[in-house]
Write a protein that holds these residues in place. Structure first.
Motif, short mmCIF file in Angstrom:
data_model
loop_
_atom_site.label_atom_id
_atom_site.label_comp_id
_atom_site.label_asym_id
_atom_site.label_seq_id
_atom_site.Cartn_x
_atom_site.Cartn_y
_atom_site.Cartn_z
N ASN A 10 0.86 -1.18 0.00
CA ASN A 10 0.00 0.00 0.00
C ASN A 10 0.90 1.23 0.00
O ASN A 10 1.92 1.25 0.70
CB ASN A 10 -0.89 0.05 1.25
CG ASN A 10 -2.08 -0.89 1.19
OD1 ASN A 10 -2.64 -1.24 2.22
ND2 ASN A 10 -2.50 -1.31 0.01
N ILE B 1 -0.54 -0.46 -4.35
CA ILE B 1 -1.95 -0.08 -4.47
C ILE B 1 -2.11 1.33 -3.92
O ILE B 1 -1.78 1.60 -2.76
CB ILE B 1 -2.87 -1.05 -3.72
CG1 ILE B 1 -2.60 -2.50 -4.17
CG2 ILE B 1 -4.33 -0.68 -3.96
CD1 ILE B 1 -3.41 -3.54 -3.40
N SER C 117 -4.22 4.48 -0.36
CA SER C 117 -4.45 3.70 0.86
C SER C 117 -4.47 4.56 2.13
O SER C 117 -4.94 4.10 3.17
CB SER C 117 -3.38 2.61 1.00
OG SER C 117 -2.11 3.17 1.23
N GLU D 183 -7.87 -1.32 -5.21
CA GLU D 183 -7.59 -2.66 -4.70
C GLU D 183 -8.21 -3.73 -5.59
O GLU D 183 -7.58 -4.76 -5.86
CB GLU D 183 -8.11 -2.80 -3.27
CG GLU D 183 -7.71 -4.12 -2.63
CD GLU D 183 -8.20 -4.24 -1.20
OE1 GLU D 183 -7.60 -3.61 -0.31
OE2 GLU D 183 -9.21 -4.95 -0.98
N ILE E 130 -4.74 -2.99 4.30
CA ILE E 130 -5.24 -4.38 4.27
C ILE E 130 -5.02 -5.04 5.63
O ILE E 130 -5.90 -5.75 6.14
CB ILE E 130 -4.54 -5.17 3.15
CG1 ILE E 130 -4.95 -4.62 1.78
CG2 ILE E 130 -4.87 -6.67 3.24
CD1 ILE E 130 -4.19 -5.22 0.60
N VAL F 92 -8.25 -10.93 0.72
CA VAL F 92 -7.66 -10.42 -0.52
C VAL F 92 -7.08 -11.58 -1.33
O VAL F 92 -7.27 -11.66 -2.54
CB VAL F 92 -6.59 -9.36 -0.23
CG1 VAL F 92 -5.76 -9.06 -1.48
CG2 VAL F 92 -7.23 -8.07 0.27
#
Length: 243
Positions: free
Chosen positions: A32, A95, A98, A109, A145, A154
């Protein structure tokens, strides 16, 4: 969700800082970004500095942007430069959005889930090849996450996307003009002699900087996966194409 794939590869002058080593990838690491910049801005910032920090792909709610070729390393796992470490063997996926989360992050995501499933399929890997930044240096990433306790979910989403992709592609991956040609291809490419020759050829190429002891040990144990063989074949082909 859907995304547009783009390439904005690191300038040659910055390769010595961002991706100095050749690499045959053997897995994917999820990150992230811990801020709210777009994929385009993330990549632009990485290219603008000379820090030994880098990654292969940045993903937001609209775009998947490849910043470093998959046959070169990136410094994204914080575990050094040993030939077997994450920095030398894994594809790094960032990603975006975040920090604040919300709708944009959720879309980013989901795009990452779909793209990672695609990478797994292309390399002949399974979800066991997907890991998180924390697994290497202990750093608490991918932070969102992990904060939300969703790492297992995930991975499950990636597995579902991966299986759907396999079903969609099915037998369309490779077609042959005849059954005889198909059998000849499968016999030759799957034979131990062919694979041994491929490995020896790859190990003989100094530019690939492969660990001979490690690769020979994995070969003898039968631990080299189909995706690894494909990656070796690609690297060998690229090497001789440049000659």
């Amino acid at each position: 969700m859907s995304y547009t794939f783009k390439q904005n590869l690191v300038p040659k002058a910055k390769e010595k800082y961002k991706c100095p080593y050749t690499m045959i990838p053997n897995g994917i690491v999820i990150h992230n970004t811990a801020n709210d910049a777009s994929a385009e801005n993330e990549v632009a910032y990485m290219h603008s500095n000379i820090n030994y920090v880098s990654y292969h792909v940045a993903i937001d709610d609209k775009d998947v942007i490849q910043a470093i070729p998959f046959n070169r390393n990136a410094f994204h796992t914080g575990d050094g430069i040993d030939s077997k470490c994450g920095n030398r063997t894994k594809i790094g996926v960032e990603i975006c959005y975040s920090k604040s989360g919300g709708i944009r992050y959720e879309a980013a995501e989901e795009n990452a889930v779909q793209y990672i499933a695609k990478l797994l399929h292309e390399h002949g890997w399974g979800t066991e090849r997907v890991s998180k930044h924390q697994d290497y240096s202990g750093k608490y990433y991918p932070h969102r996450i992990l904060d939300e306790g969703r790492w297992t979910s995930v991975l499950k989403r990636i597995e579902v996307a991966f299986q759907k992709l396999k079903e969609k592609v099915g037998e369309e991956d490779m077609t042959f003009s005849s059954k005889a040609m198909k059998e000849k291809y499968e016999t030759r490419t799957n034979s131990p002699a062919t694979k041994k020759l491929l490995l020896e050829t790859a190990l003989s190429i100094k530019e690939l900087k492969l660990d001979r002891v490690h690769w020979q040990e994995q070969y003898e144990k039968g631990n080299i996966k189909e995706g690894d063989w494909n990656a070796l074949a690609y690297e060998v082909a690229v090497h001789f194409a440049k000659k």
